[in-house]
Design a protein around this motif. Structure first.
Motif, short mmCIF file in Angstrom:
data_model
loop_
_atom_site.label_atom_id
_atom_site.label_comp_id
_atom_site.label_asym_id
_atom_site.label_seq_id
_atom_site.Cartn_x
_atom_site.Cartn_y
_atom_site.Cartn_z
N LEU A 301 9.97 0.70 -4.01
CA LEU A 301 8.93 1.36 -3.21
C LEU A 301 7.59 0.65 -3.36
O LEU A 301 7.30 0.09 -4.43
CB LEU A 301 8.78 2.81 -3.68
CG LEU A 301 9.93 3.73 -3.26
CD1 LEU A 301 9.91 5.02 -4.08
CD2 LEU A 301 9.84 4.05 -1.76
N PRO A 302 6.75 0.70 -2.33
CA PRO A 302 5.41 0.08 -2.45
C PRO A 302 4.51 0.98 -3.28
O PRO A 302 4.57 2.20 -3.18
CB PRO A 302 4.93 0.04 -0.99
CG PRO A 302 5.66 1.14 -0.30
CD PRO A 302 6.98 1.31 -1.02
N SER A 303 3.66 0.36 -4.13
CA SER A 303 2.83 1.19 -4.99
C SER A 303 1.34 1.04 -4.68
O SER A 303 0.51 1.69 -5.32
CB SER A 303 3.08 0.84 -6.46
OG SER A 303 2.65 -0.47 -6.71
N THR A 304 1.01 0.18 -3.71
CA THR A 304 -0.41 -0.02 -3.36
C THR A 304 -0.57 0.19 -1.86
O THR A 304 0.20 -0.37 -1.08
CB THR A 304 -0.85 -1.47 -3.68
OG1 THR A 304 -0.32 -1.81 -4.95
CG2 THR A 304 -2.35 -1.61 -3.69
N PRO A 305 -1.56 0.96 -1.44
CA PRO A 305 -1.78 1.12 0.00
C PRO A 305 -2.08 -0.23 0.66
O PRO A 305 -2.68 -1.10 0.02
CB PRO A 305 -3.01 2.04 0.08
CG PRO A 305 -3.09 2.72 -1.24
CD PRO A 305 -2.52 1.75 -2.23
N PRO A 306 -1.66 -0.43 1.91
CA PRO A 306 -1.91 -1.72 2.56
C PRO A 306 -3.41 -1.98 2.74
O PRO A 306 -4.17 -1.05 2.98
CB PRO A 306 -1.25 -1.56 3.94
CG PRO A 306 -0.68 -0.21 4.01
CD PRO A 306 -0.97 0.53 2.76
N ARG A 307 -3.79 -3.26 2.60
CA ARG A 307 -5.22 -3.62 2.70
C ARG A 307 -5.80 -3.29 4.07
O ARG A 307 -6.99 -3.03 4.21
CB ARG A 307 -5.43 -5.11 2.42
CG ARG A 307 -4.98 -5.50 1.05
CD ARG A 307 -5.88 -6.51 0.35
NE ARG A 307 -5.50 -6.56 -1.08
CZ ARG A 307 -6.09 -5.87 -2.04
NH1 ARG A 307 -7.16 -5.15 -1.77
NH2 ARG A 307 -5.67 -5.93 -3.28
N GLU A 308 -4.94 -3.34 5.11
CA GLU A 308 -5.45 -3.10 6.48
C GLU A 308 -5.97 -1.69 6.65
O GLU A 308 -6.74 -1.41 7.57
CB GLU A 308 -4.36 -3.29 7.55
CG GLU A 308 -3.57 -4.57 7.52
CD GLU A 308 -2.45 -4.51 6.48
OE1 GLU A 308 -2.67 -5.06 5.38
OE2 GLU A 308 -1.40 -3.92 6.75
#
Ligand SMILES: NC(=O)c1ccc[n+]([C@@H]2O[C@H](COP(=O)([O-])OP(=O)(O)OC[C@H]3O[C@@H](n4cnc5c(N)ncnc54)[C@H](O)[C@@H]3O)[C@@H](O)[C@H]2O)c1
Length: 364
Positions: A301-308
């Motif tokens: 799973l991704p653990s960091t919100p996307p930079r965009e």
């Protein structure tokens, strides 16, 4: 003046079976529950196995009425409910009949709501077919549709029978499979050290779909959730709101992405940001934030919100909505593993804290 008090019980006992092939006992279970006819609604994606379940129910001597539908978030609509009502009414539904929902969370949310409302409520059975459905959505009794906002119309209507037949998971696409882990990790964080440690020790087996481990994770997850639900079924005392851990930020991320980021992935990122907020506000251990990030990543799973995504804008949109509903917000955070705290605060304060936490997570 006369006063009468009555204790009206509206919560049925429920039985949950977890294991490959557990759906084979459905006919036998229904037999003991004074029903003759069974309405089965199935997600078309699992039609093959759903038809096997139908056959086994008929072999147990019960009459079935069967329908397949296209599930997915769009299915949680009033049109679908009207379709389900018509289907049951045209087939002369009666109060002793059962509705069996075979599908993921979208199908069971809508079908459960149809069961709650037809003839003022008939009993139903939930056969979840996604990991999220098995580890979370199948118990708790929240049913409903998206109407003028997600889940804004619905009813509490607990299924009488829940069968988590893990053989369904064999056909689940990888990305959808992994999304179930965000709610499992959330339950682990809330439940405490034993479950959390077990998850860390078994993350690789879970990722590889080793079924013994998956079934254990589902069982631990459901036991925990049912414990919470038994204390505050209708979310009246507020205790049940601890299950919203990670979800305020998750909703902001989903909304800002135009719902291109799926819920399970948004919850994973939301958990990390809200754990960071827990650290800042309640002294939640720093090493646990990092550990949980790694656990989520190990589970794919991704653990960091996307930079965009602009954090300030994303949170503002969600907070504006909350502000319209009274100006206060209840944010579930963690003091420590297994020690949730419901933090009631003005929306502006929650906005500042979550924005700060979000930025710190991005900087790590
Ligand atoms: N009631 C609750 O307590 C509760 C809790 C959490 C989430 N939810 C709700 O659950 C919904 C999400 O549920 P979901 O993640 O299960 O999504 P879903 O029902 O949309 O299923 C995801 C996709 O997988 C397909 N699918 C389902 N089972 C399959 C299988 N065994 N093999 C192959 N494909 C399969 C579906 O057709 C769909 O395309 C959301 O609407 C959310 O609000 C409810």
């Amino acid at each position: 003046m006369k006063r009468i008090e009555a204790h009206i019980v509206d919560f049925l006992d429920t039985v949950v079976l977890i294991g490959s092939g557990s759906t084979r006992v459905l006919g036998r279970l229904l037999h003991g529950l004074n029903t003759e006819r069974v309405f089965i609604v199935a997600d078309r994606a699992v039609a093959g196995k759903a038809l096997e379940i139908r056959r086994s129910v008929e072999e147990a001597g019960l009459e079935t009425v069967y329908m397949e539908v296209e599930a997915g978030e769009a299915f949680k609509s009033l049109d679908s409910i009207v379709g389900l009502w018509r289907w049951m009414i045209e087939n002369s539904v009666s109060r002793s009949d059962f509705l069996v929902a075979i599908g993921g969370g979208t199908l069971s949310d809508a079908a459960g709501f149809a069961a709650a409302t037809i003839l003022r409520g008939i009993r139903w059975c939930n056969v979840p077919t996604t990991l999220l459905g098995m580890a979370d959505a199948c118990v708790g009794g929240k049913t409903g549709i998206d109407f003028d906002g997600k889940n804004l119309v619905g009813a509490f209507h607990h299924p009488t029978i829940v069968l988590c037949d893990t053989s369904f998971l064999e056909t689940l696409p990888e990305r959808i499979y992994r999304m179930g882990f965000s709610e499992i990790v959330k339950h682990g964080l809330l439940a405490g050290h034993a479950f959390y440690k077990w998850l860390r020790d078994h993350s690789h087996e879970l990722r590889r779909r080793v079924m013994d481990a998956v079934e254990e994770a589902i069982a631990r997850s459901l036991r925990f959730k049912l414990g919470v639900v038994q204390r505050d079924y209708r979310e009246v005392s507020g205790y049940r709101m601890i299950l919203n851990l990670g979800h305020t930020v998750a909703h902001a991320i989903e909304h800002a992405s135009g719902y291109t980021i799926p819920h399970g992935e948004a919850v994973s990122m939301g958990l990390v940001v809200e754990l960071e907020a827990s650290r800042m506000l309640l002294g939640f251990e720093e090493k646990r934030v990092a550990e949980t990030r790694r656990l989520l990543e190990d589970l794919g799973l991704p653990s960091t919100p996307p930079r965009e995504i602009d954090a300030a804008e994303a949170l503002k949109a969600i907070m504006l909505d909350k502000k319209r509903r009274g100006g206060m917000i209840v944010l579930p955070l963690l003091e420590a593993l297994g020690r949730p705290r419901l933090m009631r605060m003005p929306v502006e304060d929650a906005y500042r804290i979550l924005l700060d936490a979000w930025r710190r997570v991005m900087a790590c």
